[in-house]
Design a protein around this motif. Structure first.
Motif, PDB file in Angstrom:
ATOM      1  N   ASN A 137       0.826  -1.213   0.000  1.00 15.13           N
ATOM      2  CA  ASN A 137       0.000   0.000   0.000  1.00 15.13           C
ATOM      3  C   ASN A 137       0.863   1.266   0.000  1.00 15.13           C
ATOM      4  O   ASN A 137       0.568   2.247  -0.691  1.00 15.13           O
ATOM      5  N   GLY A 138       1.949   1.235   0.786  1.00 15.45           N
ATOM      6  CA  GLY A 138       2.840   2.389   0.809  1.00 15.45           C
ATOM      7  C   GLY A 138       3.476   2.646  -0.543  1.00 15.45           C
ATOM      8  O   GLY A 138       3.614   3.792  -0.978  1.00 15.45           O
ATOM      9  N   LEU A 139       3.857   1.550  -1.220  1.00 15.46           N
ATOM     10  CA  LEU A 139       4.451   1.692  -2.551  1.00 15.46           C
ATOM     11  C   LEU A 139       3.468   2.290  -3.539  1.00 15.46           C
ATOM     12  O   LEU A 139       3.811   3.182  -4.333  1.00 15.46           O
ATOM     13  N   VAL A 140       2.218   1.830  -3.484  1.00 13.48           N
ATOM     14  CA  VAL A 140       1.208   2.344  -4.413  1.00 13.48           C
ATOM     15  C   VAL A 140       0.953   3.825  -4.163  1.00 13.48           C
ATOM     16  O   VAL A 140       0.923   4.647  -5.097  1.00 13.48           O
ATOM     17  N   PHE A 141       0.787   4.175  -2.885  1.00 16.18           N
ATOM     18  CA  PHE A 141       0.512   5.576  -2.586  1.00 16.18           C
ATOM     19  C   PHE A 141       1.720   6.470  -2.901  1.00 16.18           C
ATOM     20  O   PHE A 141       1.573   7.607  -3.365  1.00 16.18           O
ATOM     21  N   MET A 182      -4.551   3.714  -8.951  1.00 14.74           N
ATOM     22  CA  MET A 182      -3.963   3.284  -7.678  1.00 14.74           C
ATOM     23  C   MET A 182      -4.697   2.067  -7.107  1.00 14.74           C
ATOM     24  O   MET A 182      -4.086   1.128  -6.600  1.00 14.74           O
ATOM     25  N   LEU A 183      -6.035   2.086  -7.179  1.00 14.86           N
ATOM     26  CA  LEU A 183      -6.800   0.930  -6.676  1.00 14.86           C
ATOM     27  C   LEU A 183      -6.515  -0.324  -7.489  1.00 14.86           C
ATOM     28  O   LEU A 183      -6.396  -1.434  -6.932  1.00 14.86           O
ATOM     29  N   ALA A 184      -6.409  -0.185  -8.814  1.00 13.66           N
ATOM     30  CA  ALA A 184      -6.123  -1.343  -9.662  1.00 13.66           C
ATOM     31  C   ALA A 184      -4.749  -1.913  -9.357  1.00 13.66           C
ATOM     32  O   ALA A 184      -4.567  -3.134  -9.246  1.00 13.66           O
TER      33      ALA A 184
END
Length: 337
Positions: A29-33, A66-68
């Motif tokens: 999650n941190g990487l995506v954000f 981001m969700l994908a």
């Protein structure tokens, strides 16, 4: 899987699965954000305060991306849990060797290794307990067989001899009735001997596996009226007494199931070497359609486990049933006692 795969580094202790999974999810999650923040920072897109209507699609597209990305990474990370759940649902201790392979997901490797080790322990404990139970069962069968032969059999023999003396002195008008009683007692004596022979295969101990399989086929044909074609390889590898007993009992139980359930007119028993392994096969031309294991088949699977053999049952509806037992090359190293 080696032990080093479940450690963070050599000499360290494995992380708890829950902590490892939390770290992975947090990192994903941190990487995506972080990636989303960087993209927004370097892109020409800007957001006004308040948000303008024209900027809403840009925000929606960014959020969707981001969700994908988050869903894709999480799905891949948690895929081993789906495989583990599937294995839990289908695992059967009578069908050994079903394990989950390490997918390379280091955070779940420890969980997979622990589950596989648990299955190893359960299978070993099941095999040991089955060995004790079946050994006790064989001992009880031998005791009952001896009592039938030595006590009931001898008593019926004495009754037959006494009836013969009575018939010799009886009036002519009673001879036919006494002869009928004689035949009834003689038939009962024969039945007692057959039961004792099925309980304790003396022919297996005295004459060997080849003669024992021939005898069980002959007894089966005589009782059921179903013709059995047998083909027993005369020069099979030397087997231990435990392995021969398992082969005999599985053949006996398979033929009994044919007589009770198959509605067959013929059966075939073969013992031959296939692909370097001794294989016992019992087939029939009955109705087939065995969907789940009954007590008889589960008992055969337990016996097969004692010698490390693999038992398969193929029973297409209307196509008869085939019971196949494959003996490993070192099958005489059984835990059966």
């Amino acid at each position: 899987m080696n032990d080093s795969a479940v450690h963070d580094r050599p000499g360290s202790t494995p992380r708890p699965p829950a902590q490892a999974l939390f770290r992975r999810l947090f990192a994903i999650n941190g990487l995506v954000f972080a990636a989303g923040t960087i993209v927004l920072a370097v892109s020409p897109a800007t957001v006004s305060a308040p948000v303008m209507l024209a900027e809403v699609p840009v925000l929606a597209v960014g959020l969707a991306l981001m969700l994908a990305a988050n869903a894709l990474l999480l799905r891949r990370s948690l895929a081993p849990l789906d495989a583990l759940t599937t294995l839990m649902q289908r695992v059967d201790l009578l069908r050994t060797g079903d394990r989950l392979a390490d997918s390379g997901n280091s955070d779940l490797t420890h969980l997979i290794c622990t589950f596989n080790a648990m299955l190893d322990r359960l299978e070993a404990e099941r095999s040991a307990s089955s060995a004790y139970a079946l050994a006790a069962q064989e001992g009880e069968r031998q005791r009952i067989a001896r009592e039938l032969h030595d006590e009931i059999g001898q008593s019926l023999t004495v009754v037959l001899l006494g009836l013969k003396r009575v018939v010799d002195r009886a009036p002519a008008d009673l001879e036919d009735e006494l002869h009928g009683v004689q035949e009834t007692v003689r038939a009962s004596l024969d039945e007692v001997r057959q039961v004792a022979r099925r309980l304790r295969p003396g022919v297996l101990e005295d004459l060997g596996l080849h003669a024992a399989l021939s005898a069980v086929c002959s007894d089966f044909s005589q009782m059921s009226g179903i013709k059995v074609t047998r083909s027993v390889e005369p020069d099979h590898p030397a087997l231990g007494a435990e392995v021969e007993l398992v082969l005999y009992r599985i053949a006996q139980e398979s033929l009994t199931n044919i007589a009770r359930h198959a509605h067959a007119t013929r059966a075939e028993l073969s013992l031959a070497t296939e692909d370097g392994r001794l294989t016992l096969r019992i087939t029939d031309n009955g109705q087939g359609g065995v969907l789940k294991d009954g007590a008889g088949i589960r008992g055969m699977r337990e016996r097969a486990l004692l010698i490390g053999a693999r038992l398969t049952v193929e029973s297409p509806k209307g196509g008869g049933t085939c019971v196949r037992l494959v003996i490993p090359r070192r099958a005489d190293r059984s835990s059966f006692t």
